[in-house]
Design an enzyme around this catalytic site. Structure first.
Site, PDB file in Angstrom:
ATOM      1  N   CYS A  71       0.866  -1.178   0.000  1.00 58.39           N
ATOM      2  CA  CYS A  71       0.000   0.000   0.000  1.00 58.39           C
ATOM      3  C   CYS A  71       0.898   1.221   0.000  1.00 58.39           C
ATOM      4  CB  CYS A  71      -0.872  -0.022   1.252  1.00 58.39           C
ATOM      5  SG  CYS A  71      -1.849   1.467   1.476  1.00 58.39           S
ATOM      6  N   CYS A 185      -0.762   3.492  -6.486  1.00 61.01           N
ATOM      7  CA  CYS A 185      -1.690   2.857  -5.547  1.00 61.01           C
ATOM      8  C   CYS A 185      -1.902   1.436  -6.051  1.00 61.01           C
ATOM      9  CB  CYS A 185      -3.016   3.623  -5.521  1.00 61.01           C
ATOM     10  SG  CYS A 185      -4.352   2.770  -4.648  1.00 61.01           S
TER      11      CYS A 185
END
Ligand code: DGL
Length: 280
Positions: A71, A185
């Site tokens: 992440c 992302c």
């Protein structure tokens, strides 16, 4: 050996996919903190407390040899805190600004990421350090991660929303155009085929997931002296596990994970019961 892969939701599966290919025959624990999703707009201090608290439980329960923070929103902020608190190696994912700046022909790149990642000091330092002679356009997308979650769970993509979210990435100036967009992302690789169709001109979409898997492998070699013989299968290995932190993950999340060979278990986390997925 056990490798823990962590994200705010199902986006980190794009990294798990690469890690399973590159590091076969290991046990993977996938953790999606969907009760905290989306991370993109969290305050940094609150998010640090949440994630380090989660890792207290996860490390005690699974005793992993290595953890991948799959992440960007978390990695651009949490790595020093995790490394200080726990003794296992942590590998993070950050926007591929260095490779993008090395490869751009037009000298114009865009970083597509969550609002959290584009404003992080770490991201700005990456730009200063590796892309000072390149024009870097930071695009904080507020809806893309959720769109990817919904898409992965079988919902149709709203192409108008997708179009609006990626449009600011395409810049044309003095006869030059953006030629590389870095996917900052881990949710976004699941939308990249649709993004390609909506792009006003062709660009390279950079996903650092494979590079992260390679870094994880290097770390394993370093700390464990582990030898790995080439690529394996992207299919689940015998003891893979996944946890979603929401008390009741949706049926579609269960289906998605079971499609990867995973089934539900539970794990106690503070006063909450976590549902854990383990392979059959
Ligand atoms: N997948 C996460 C990342 O790589 C973020 C998604 C979210 O906003 O929670 O940044």
């Amino acid at each position: 050996m056990t490798i823990l892969v962590f994200d705010s939701g199902v986006g980190g599966l794009s990294v798990l996919r690469e890690a399973r290919m590159l590091i076969p025959d290991q046990s993977f624990v996938y953790v999606g903190d969907d009760a905290g999703f989306p991370y993109g707009e969290w305050d940094e201090e609150a998010l640090t407390i949440r994630i380090t608290g989660l890792f207290d439980t996860l490390i005690e329960r699974f005793n992993p040899h290595l953890a991948i923070i799959a992440c960007n929103t978390a990695s651009t902020m949490i790595m020093p805190a995790l490394r200080q608190r726990f003794s296992i190696p942590f590998v993070g994912i950050v926007p591929a600004i260095k490779p993008a700046s090395e490869r751009t022909a037009s000298g114009m790149i865009s970083v597509l990421a969550t609002p959290g990642t584009v404003k992080r000091r770490y991201t700005l330092e990456l730009i200063e350090r590796y892309a000072s002679d390149v024009k870097v356009n930071l695009v904080g997308a507020t809806k893309l991660a959720r769109l990817a979650e919904e898409h992965l769970q079988g919902e149709a993509i709203d192409t108008d929303v997708l179009h609006d979210e990626i449009s600011p990435c395409f810049v044309e100036e003095n006869g030059k155009r953006t030629d590389i967009i870095t996917l900052g992302c881990t949710h976004y690789p699941f939308l990249v085929n649709e993004m390609r169709k909506l792009a006003p001109w062709p660009v390279d979409w950079l996903d650092p997931a494979e590079a992260v898997a390679r870094q994880a492998l290097r770390e394993l070699h370093r700390v464990q002296g582990h030898t790995v013989s080439g690529y394996g299968s992207a299919e689940a290995t015998q003891h893979d596990v996944a946890i979603m932190t929401s008390v009741s993950p949706s049926i579609s999340t269960e289906r998605l994970l079971s499609g990867l060979g995973l089934t539900l278990e539970t794990l106690a986390f503070r006063e909450t019961t976590l549902y854990v997925q383990s392979a059959q």
